[in-house]
Design a protein around this motif. Structure first.
Motif, PDB file in Angstrom:
ATOM      1  N   THR A 176     102.745 -70.049 -24.845  1.00 42.54           N
ATOM      2  CA  THR A 176     101.095 -69.334 -25.907  1.00 42.54           C
ATOM      3  C   THR A 176     101.904 -69.378 -27.139  1.00 42.54           C
ATOM      4  O   THR A 176     102.781 -70.656 -27.599  1.00 42.54           O
ATOM      5  N   THR A 177     100.403 -69.832 -27.883  1.00 42.32           N
ATOM      6  CA  THR A 177     100.606 -70.709 -28.592  1.00 42.32           C
ATOM      7  C   THR A 177      99.610 -69.339 -29.793  1.00 42.32           C
ATOM      8  O   THR A 177      98.648 -69.080 -29.483  1.00 42.32           O
ATOM      9  N   ARG A 196      98.338 -68.054 -23.132  1.00 41.00           N
ATOM     10  CA  ARG A 196      97.647 -67.404 -23.966  1.00 41.00           C
ATOM     11  C   ARG A 196      98.131 -67.081 -25.867  1.00 41.00           C
ATOM     12  O   ARG A 196      98.638 -67.875 -26.161  1.00 41.00           O
ATOM     13  N   VAL A 245      98.092 -65.989 -29.193  1.00 41.92           N
ATOM     14  CA  VAL A 245      98.741 -64.860 -30.103  1.00 41.92           C
ATOM     15  C   VAL A 245      98.456 -65.347 -30.920  1.00 41.92           C
ATOM     16  O   VAL A 245      98.384 -66.360 -31.833  1.00 41.92           O
ATOM     17  N   THR A 263     104.851 -64.259 -32.953  1.00 37.39           N
ATOM     18  CA  THR A 263     105.986 -64.411 -31.920  1.00 37.39           C
ATOM     19  C   THR A 263     105.546 -63.081 -31.555  1.00 37.39           C
ATOM     20  O   THR A 263     106.605 -63.158 -30.148  1.00 37.39           O
ATOM     21  N   ASP A 318     103.439 -60.981 -30.046  1.00 35.45           N
ATOM     22  CA  ASP A 318     102.865 -60.441 -29.252  1.00 35.45           C
ATOM     23  C   ASP A 318     103.698 -61.337 -28.163  1.00 35.45           C
ATOM     24  O   ASP A 318     103.587 -61.036 -26.763  1.00 35.45           O
ATOM     25  N   ALA A 319     104.021 -62.890 -28.784  1.00 36.76           N
ATOM     26  CA  ALA A 319     105.351 -63.258 -27.189  1.00 36.76           C
ATOM     27  C   ALA A 319     106.431 -62.429 -26.176  1.00 36.76           C
ATOM     28  O   ALA A 319     106.091 -62.700 -25.313  1.00 36.76           O
ATOM     29  N   ILE A 321     104.535 -60.154 -24.423  1.00 36.67           N
ATOM     30  CA  ILE A 321     104.205 -60.620 -22.755  1.00 36.67           C
ATOM     31  C   ILE A 321     105.481 -60.943 -22.265  1.00 36.67           C
ATOM     32  O   ILE A 321     105.403 -61.498 -20.917  1.00 36.67           O
ATOM     33  N   VAL A 351     108.259 -68.083 -20.780  1.00 34.72           N
ATOM     34  CA  VAL A 351     107.125 -67.758 -21.373  1.00 34.72           C
ATOM     35  C   VAL A 351     107.432 -68.840 -22.238  1.00 34.72           C
ATOM     36  O   VAL A 351     108.788 -68.174 -22.320  1.00 34.72           O
ATOM     37  N   PHE A 365     106.772 -69.840 -26.255  1.00 34.32           N
ATOM     38  CA  PHE A 365     105.907 -70.475 -27.403  1.00 34.32           C
ATOM     39  C   PHE A 365     106.306 -71.488 -28.280  1.00 34.32           C
ATOM     40  O   PHE A 365     107.151 -72.511 -28.549  1.00 34.32           O
TER      41      PHE A 365
END
Lengths: 78, 364
Positions: B87-88, B113, B115, B118, B120-121, B124, B133, B135
């Motif tokens: 996630t980034t 994905r 985002v 964080t 949202d991360a 997920i 997952v 980040f």
């Protein structure tokens, strides 16, 4: 990346708030700004409020701009 | 008041410019540290409106741009691990690392994905409990507390598949490194408004004291920046440098205590690797030992290989403000936002992207 935009707090539930930016509502965390109240503007950065916008200070700054404008007008009337 | 349009008034801007023109007699080299300031200055055309004795320079204040290839390569190596979800923030996708980019490995089938937050991360991670997952933690003091918050949230909620690759960087130490290098001579620093919303004004006090350089913390609207320039000019003219806050509606001298505490709880200071500048002592953040289980680098054995730099790219020199994009042979020719060679063209806040987008620097 350090972009933060003023968002108006509409409601608060614990550390979660609903904020409005340009007419659009979204969820935001007020974990970093527990002092935020409904009606306040907060600086929203990646989903987190990082500060409450100080309205008095904003008014004060605008007043300074107004005074500079008036002074400039006096010095160079066109 | 919505705190935006009020600070974009053209008439008030004209009078601020008139006042700067009147008051400014000495040559003044002013550096804006922050990428958001770079964009705001370019977009509003302020550079062209200031008197010729004022030179505006762009500093290393775009977190995406200053992330070294060695660190970007770690993100790519993590993305290539089986089952991992990366996630980034969107800015990172197109940045060319040594051999690939996140966008390219995504096209090759990896799960990457974008985002917004964080938050949202974490979501997920919650919905994919069987997959790691990760980040990609890029950003300055503005962003690091939000990433610290996500680690604490993962801990509180028992989310055990959430990891952070911490590439966070701290601003005051790199300003010191730049000033110590004596490559760049500046008279005033436009200090970053939202970094300062977190750290306050005190961490800049060594700059006027030890280097005799004026410091004003600025907001991001055109009037904010003009006010900041006006205050810097006053300091330069009087020969009395100090730290002042122009962005008073957003920054308190003490910063945001809660954010600072959170950041300190989760992260500890380490050396940071800056593109074009190198390793700067005490300018990075890594997860503390207590939060090791959330540390992507510690939990996954990755061997990213030797970092490679793109040929002919001068992003490093641009980030140190010793060159401008106009000095680059690649600029606007092979390097453009559609096909960026270096990170300063990729990030919307990169100096090269701002020059490209708004025609900055021409005719000056």
């Amino acid at each position: 990346m350090c972009l933060a935009i003023p968002a108006k707090v509409k409601s608060i539930n614990g550390t979660e708030a609903e904020v409005e930016v340009g007419g659009v509502s979204r969820k935001a965390s007020i974990m970093l700004t527990p002092e935020a109240k409904v009606g306040d503007y907060v600086l929203l950065h990646t989903g987190y409020a990082i500060n409450v916008v100080d309205e008095e200070e904003a008014q004060e700054t605008l007043k300074i701009f107004q005074e500079i404008a008036e002074a400039e007008e006096r010095e160079s009337p066109s | 008041m919505k705190f935006i349009n009020e600070f974009r008034d053209a008439e008030l801007g004209k009078s601020l410019i008139a006042r700067i023109r009147q008051r400014s007699t000495k040559p003044a080299r002013l550096m804006e540290f922050c990428g958001s300031h770079t964009v705001s200055i370019a977009k509003s055309g302020l550079r062209q409106l200031l008197p010729p004795n004022i030179t505006m320079l762009s500093g290393p204040g775009c977190p995406v741009c200053v992330t070294a290839n060695a660190d970007l390569d770690k993100a790519i190596a993590l993305a290539e691990l089986p089952d991992v979800i990366i996630t980034t923030f969107g800015d990172m996708m197109k940045v060319p690392a040594s051999r690939s980019s996140l966008q390219r490995v995504k096209a090759e089938g990896r799960d990457i994905r974008i985002v917004y937050s964080t938050l949202d991360a974490i979501e997920i991670a919650r919905s994919n409990p069987k997959r790691p997952v990760i980040f990609i933690g890029v950003g300055f003091e503005t962003t690091a507390p939000t990433v610290a918050a996500s680690v604490l949230q993962a801990q509180q909620q028992g989310i055990n598949n959430y990891y952070v690759l911490s590439l966070h960087k701290l601003c005051p130490p790199v300003v010191k490194a730049l000033l110590d290098s004596v490559e760049v001579k500046i008279d005033g620093l436009i200090c970053p408004g939202h970094v300062s919303a977190i750290i306050g004004s005190r961490p800049y006090e060594f700059i006027p004291r030890d280097y005799g350089i004026a410091c004003v913390i600025s907001g991001f609207e055109p009037l904010d920046i003009l006010q900041c320039v006006d205050m810097l000019v006053a300091q330069v003219e009087s020969g009395q440098p100090k730290v002042e806050i122009a962005y008073r509606r957003g920054v308190k001298p003490e910063g945001n205590r809660i954010a600072l505490e959170l950041m300190d709880k989760v992260f500890e200071v380490c050396d940071g690797n800056w593109r074009g500048i190198g390793v700067v002592p005490g300018s990075g953040l890594r997860l503390r030992k207590e939060y090791r289980r959330y540390d992507a680098e510690k939990n996954f054995g990755i061997k990213p290989g030797r970092p490679l730099e793109p040929k002919g790219c001068i992003c490093g020199d641009v980030l140190r403000a010793v060159k401008t994009p106009l000095d680059c042979k690649l600029f606007r020719k092979v390097c453009n936002p559609e096909h960026p060679i270096g990170p300063c063209m990729v990030s919307s806040e990169g100096t090269c992207a701002a020059y490209f987008q708004y025609g900055e620097g021409y005719g000056r």
